[in-house]
Design an enzyme around this catalytic site. Structure first.
Site, PDB file in Angstrom:
ATOM      1  N   TYR A 241       6.067  23.225  -7.324  1.00 32.86           N
ATOM      2  CA  TYR A 241       4.816  23.126  -8.310  1.00 32.86           C
ATOM      3  C   TYR A 241       4.278  24.423  -8.245  1.00 32.86           C
ATOM      4  O   TYR A 241       4.247  25.101  -7.447  1.00 32.86           O
ATOM      5  CB  TYR A 241       4.062  21.889  -8.160  1.00 32.86           C
ATOM      6  CG  TYR A 241       3.412  21.465  -9.370  1.00 32.86           C
ATOM      7  CD1 TYR A 241       4.452  20.760 -10.155  1.00 32.86           C
ATOM      8  CD2 TYR A 241       2.280  21.370  -9.522  1.00 32.86           C
ATOM      9  CE1 TYR A 241       4.002  20.079 -11.186  1.00 32.86           C
ATOM     10  CE2 TYR A 241       1.903  20.603 -10.802  1.00 32.86           C
ATOM     11  CZ  TYR A 241       2.774  20.087 -11.472  1.00 32.86           C
ATOM     12  OH  TYR A 241       2.363  19.565 -12.700  1.00 32.86           O
TER      13      TYR A 241
ATOM     14  N   TRP B 240       1.440  26.046  -8.652  1.00 33.85           N
ATOM     15  CA  TRP B 240       0.160  26.188  -8.219  1.00 33.85           C
ATOM     16  C   TRP B 240      -0.119  26.830  -6.997  1.00 33.85           C
ATOM     17  O   TRP B 240      -1.456  26.834  -6.099  1.00 33.85           O
ATOM     18  CB  TRP B 240      -0.820  24.957  -8.305  1.00 33.85           C
ATOM     19  CG  TRP B 240      -1.211  24.639  -9.639  1.00 33.85           C
ATOM     20  CD1 TRP B 240      -0.684  23.563 -10.433  1.00 33.85           C
ATOM     21  CD2 TRP B 240      -2.251  25.237 -10.541  1.00 33.85           C
ATOM     22  NE1 TRP B 240      -1.156  23.477 -11.643  1.00 33.85           N
ATOM     23  CE2 TRP B 240      -1.971  24.406 -11.877  1.00 33.85           C
ATOM     24  CE3 TRP B 240      -2.897  25.964 -10.493  1.00 33.85           C
ATOM     25  CZ2 TRP B 240      -2.779  24.848 -12.889  1.00 33.85           C
ATOM     26  CZ3 TRP B 240      -3.881  26.640 -11.844  1.00 33.85           C
ATOM     27  CH2 TRP B 240      -3.850  25.879 -12.805  1.00 33.85           C
TER      28      TRP B 240
END
Length: 779
Positions: A122, A124
């Site tokens: 992901y 982030w």
């Protein structure tokens, strides 16, 4: 290392410029040790989360050495997968760890094909554009012949799926909206579905130099706008806006919008000319509003019975919207629910009826209040990025369907008008994310997580995902490497200069993947014979070439690196769909009709009852009007936390300080708390048929009756990590949320369609121990 041009370090220390998703900051280093982190002096609204970074970097939760799960090491891939999360780990050398990882990748791709490798990640993990774990992992797996990946994201997957059919592009759902300067000058009435939550704007993907959301909102208010906040939670809009709060039952925003639309139609306040010139399908929508299709007119009284907003309020709101230059906005949270495509489609329909789409300060906008940079004018060229190549096999699943994929290999499923088949995954390689935070129904994920033969994780800290891996490789934090923070919504680039040497045995993700690549014969292709600083120079220079077509020449890399920051983009005015409104023939939308499709023949052709050809009210599977509410009468809102980004830094700073007896706080209305004998500070058990967790109660009338709010991101800590369904001791709401797609069109997460019950615990409960490393023992 160098000092920031605007900051002074303490005597005997240096201040190193750096960046994060929470914003730019200074890393204060004394004698080679990180002592503190602080935002720059010229950020008027810095995030307090930054102050916890130093504590997190030195945390006992760091992964210190490469390790292998004992059962996997002793008995081989797949033999003891039920022990994931409960087994101890054995430390190994870096050489052996990389040999094992490379060997597994090679075994699986040769024995089962590249589609059997799932590249999970992901975006982030870091604001840095080079040491970006998802990009680095994708680059490696593409060079190895491809992998099964993910499409879209957990934030706005339903919007991503429906907006191309309505507007011809998903971009408005990702925050391509009218700019703040236009809103401040022209907007006079703002109806915010989901509110305008300032807490979410502490973060920006790729970082930001100065947080501007709150100041921009104030400017719109000072320009003369009045605000309406439609949300189950009053403080989803900041107090300084003096918003009128319209409490709405969770999951019923579409019904409220339909009641508003009926009022506009019934009172002749809709813009017939706009609907006929710029839209297609108005006749069908009008028939639905009147009840010609289903026998049910969508009157304010009908809407009131569903959403709880009084019919008189609905009429007043519709009339006021029609009388002013009105902005209609919706946060991403609305579409993370059963039938989440519907509120976005209906918001566009409502804005079209007002006829203000494409006018300065009017129309609609998605995601204001979801990240800091939304509302800024994006620069029209890509931010610095590492080339990742193309996936040769092109296999991917909807991002939120991980458990389905693992549990049902070979099973067909519907997505976006297609019938696809889940691949049979034998190996997961995860880097830069924590699915045991992001995913719904974690007990179901625990069962699914046992299916692959091997799971490899690169991680900085001992997250719940790392504890459930077979091979764990320690990665550096951003402060232990050099990088460039950049967002196309922020006017600046920030140098992320290395502040300290890598701690323990941690290596950069790029270095880890390069070691694997070298063992598999693609090392030179992966690194292109360049090191970290050479890569930073390369991606900066490529960016500089792209920017030169639009702005004055940017400084050379060395000048940027010395300065620590540069301004890239002067900004500008944006009005969403302005060109289309001015000349729809010259600037048609990329829909089949070239217009806004209030009714889509394409979507209707898919035959999805839960997502037909226009926006409709489809009752969620779980809401306070469903049969399940008799047993579970409270609606769970698992919103984004104010104290961290997703699950990051949960062990430090403001997140750690917010806990109640070591557990995540939850809020509930005084009437609900009183009925259950609950007071602020009590430990409570929140439960439904999917699972249960403990939390610390806060009684607060900012939460409407019938709702309990428990933010995401508390590290998953089941009492028995080997048993699915075990009580989570820490307060992770995804023990309770459903793991089902929003619809067959979008297949996004439906986290906000969850009913629960809450009870006060009577006996002392075990401490969570969520951040404690697992047992690590040598042979």
């Amino acid at each position: 290392m160098s000092e920031l041009p605007h900051g002074r370090p303490e005597p005997g220390s240096i201040a190193v410029p750096h960046g994060s998703h929470w914003g730019a900051f200074e890393a204060v280093v004394s004698n080679g040790r990180l002592s503190s982190t602080r935002p720059p002096a010229d950020d008027a609204s810095p995030s307090p989360i930054v102050a916890g970074i130093a504590e997190a970097v030195g945390s006992d939760a760091r992964v210190r050495t490469p390790v292998v799960r004992r059962g996997w090491l002793e008995q081989g891939p797949g033999a003891t997968s039920t022990r994931r999360g409960a087994d101890e780990f054995v430390p190994v050398s870096w050489d052996r760890a990389l040999d094992l990882v490379a060997g597994e990748l090679d075994r699986v791709r040769r024995g089962y094909g590249n589609a059997a490798i799932f590249g999970g990640s992901y975006g982030w993990s870091s604001a840095g554009r080079f040491h970006h774990a998802k990009t680095q992992l994708t680059r490696l797996l593409n060079l190895l012949g491809g992998f099964t990946g993910q499409v879209s994201n957990y934030s706005f997957a339903a919007a991503d799926a429906v907006l191309p059919h309505v507007l011809g592009t998903p971009r408005p759902g990702a925050g391509h909206v009218t700019s703040w300067d236009v809103l401040a000058e022209n907007t006079r009435f703002w109806v915010a579905f989901g509110g305008l939550p300032v807490k979410n704007t502490q973060v920006e993907g790729g970082g930001t130099l100065r947080h501007g959301f709150a100041a921009n909102l104030r400017a719109v208010k000072h320009g003369g706008a009045r605000f309406i906040s439609v949300s189950p939670i009053r403080d989803d809009s900041p107090a300084f806006l003096d918003s009128r709060w319209v409490p709405v039952r969770p999951g019923t925003d579409t019904a409220l919008m339909l009641g508003l639309a009926f009022t506009l139609l019934d009172r002749g306040l809709h813009n017939e000319d706009f609907l006929r010139r710029y839209c297609t399908g108005w006749e069908r929508v009008r028939a639905y509003l009147r009840g010609d299709i289903d026998g049910t007119p969508k009157t304010p009284e009908w809407a009131e019975g569903i959403c709880g907003v009084p019919g008189a309020t609905i009429r007043w709101l519709a009339e006021t919207m029609a009388a002013h230059r009105t902005m209609l906005s919706a946060t991403w949270s609305l579409q993370r629910a059963d039938n989440g495509e519907q509120p976005y489609w209906m918001l566009i329909t409502l804005a079209a009826m007002l006829g203000q789409i494409g006018l300065a300060g009017g129309g609609f906008g998605f995601a204001y209040g979801c990240e800091d940079g939304i509302g800024n004018t994006r620069y029209p060229f890509a931010a610095p990025e590492l080339p990742r190549g193309a996936n040769p096999i092109g296999t991917a699943i909807p991002v939120a369907r991980i458990s389905d994929m693992l549990l049902y290999p070979g099973k067909p499923y519907e997505f976006g008008g297609q019938v696809l088949t889940y691949p049979d995954i034998k190996l997961i390689y995860w880097a830069g994310g924590n699915p045991f935070h992001h995913h719904q129904d974690l007990n179901r994920l625990m069962e699914a997580w046992r299916r692959p033969e091997t799971i490899v994780v690169n991680e900085i800290w001992w997250t719940a995902t790392a504890k459930r891996a077979d091979i764990v490789l320690p990665a550096t934090s951003t402060l232990e490497r050099n990088d460039i923070a950049a967002s196309a919504r922020d006017a600046h680039l920030v140098a992320m200069k290395q502040a300290i040497r890598p701690l323990h045995q941690a290596r950069h993700d790029h270095e880890i993947f390069a070691g694997v690549a070298d063992r598999l014969g693609v090392g030179s292709a992966f690194t292109e014979e360049m090191g970290e600083m050479q890569w930073l120079r390369r991606i900066y220079d490529d960016f500089r070439v792209r920017a030169a077509r639009h702005v004055d020449p940017l400084p050379e890399f060395d000048e940027f690196w010395r300065a620590g920051r540069i301004r890239v983009w002067p900004g500008g005015r944006t009005v969403l769909l302005q060109e289309f409104r001015a000349d729809p023939a010259t600037y048609p939308l990329r829909t089949p009709s070239g217009r806004i499709e209030l009714y889509s023949e394409v979507v209707a052709g898919f035959g999805y009852a839960e997502c037909p050809g226009h926006a409709v009210w489809v009752p969620p599977r779980e809401w306070r009007g469903s049969d399940a509410s008799a047993r579970y009468p409270l609606h769970l809102i698992s919103n984004q936390p104010a104290t961290r980004l997703h699950s990051q830094l949960d062990m430090a700073g403001v997140s750690a300080a917010s806990k109640i007896d070591g557990r995540e706080p939850c809020r509930m209305n005084p009437l609900d708390a009183q009925a259950r004998g609950i007071a602020t500070g009590d430990t409570v058990r929140i439960h439904n048929e999917r699972g249960s967790c403990l939390a610390g109660a806060i009684v607060d009338d900012a939460v409407m009756e019938g709702v309990v709010q428990l933010s995401t991101g508390a590290w998953f800590a089941p009492a028995d990590p080997a048993v699915s369904g075990s009580l989570d001791l820490h307060g992770n709401p995804n023990t309770l949320t459903p793991d089902r797609g929003t619809s067959r069109l979008g297949q996004g997460p439906s986290a906000h369609s969850a009913l629960v019950e809450v009870e006060r615990t009577q006996d002392p409960m075990p401490a969570p121990q969520a951040h404690r490393p697992p047992d690590i023992r040598r042979f």
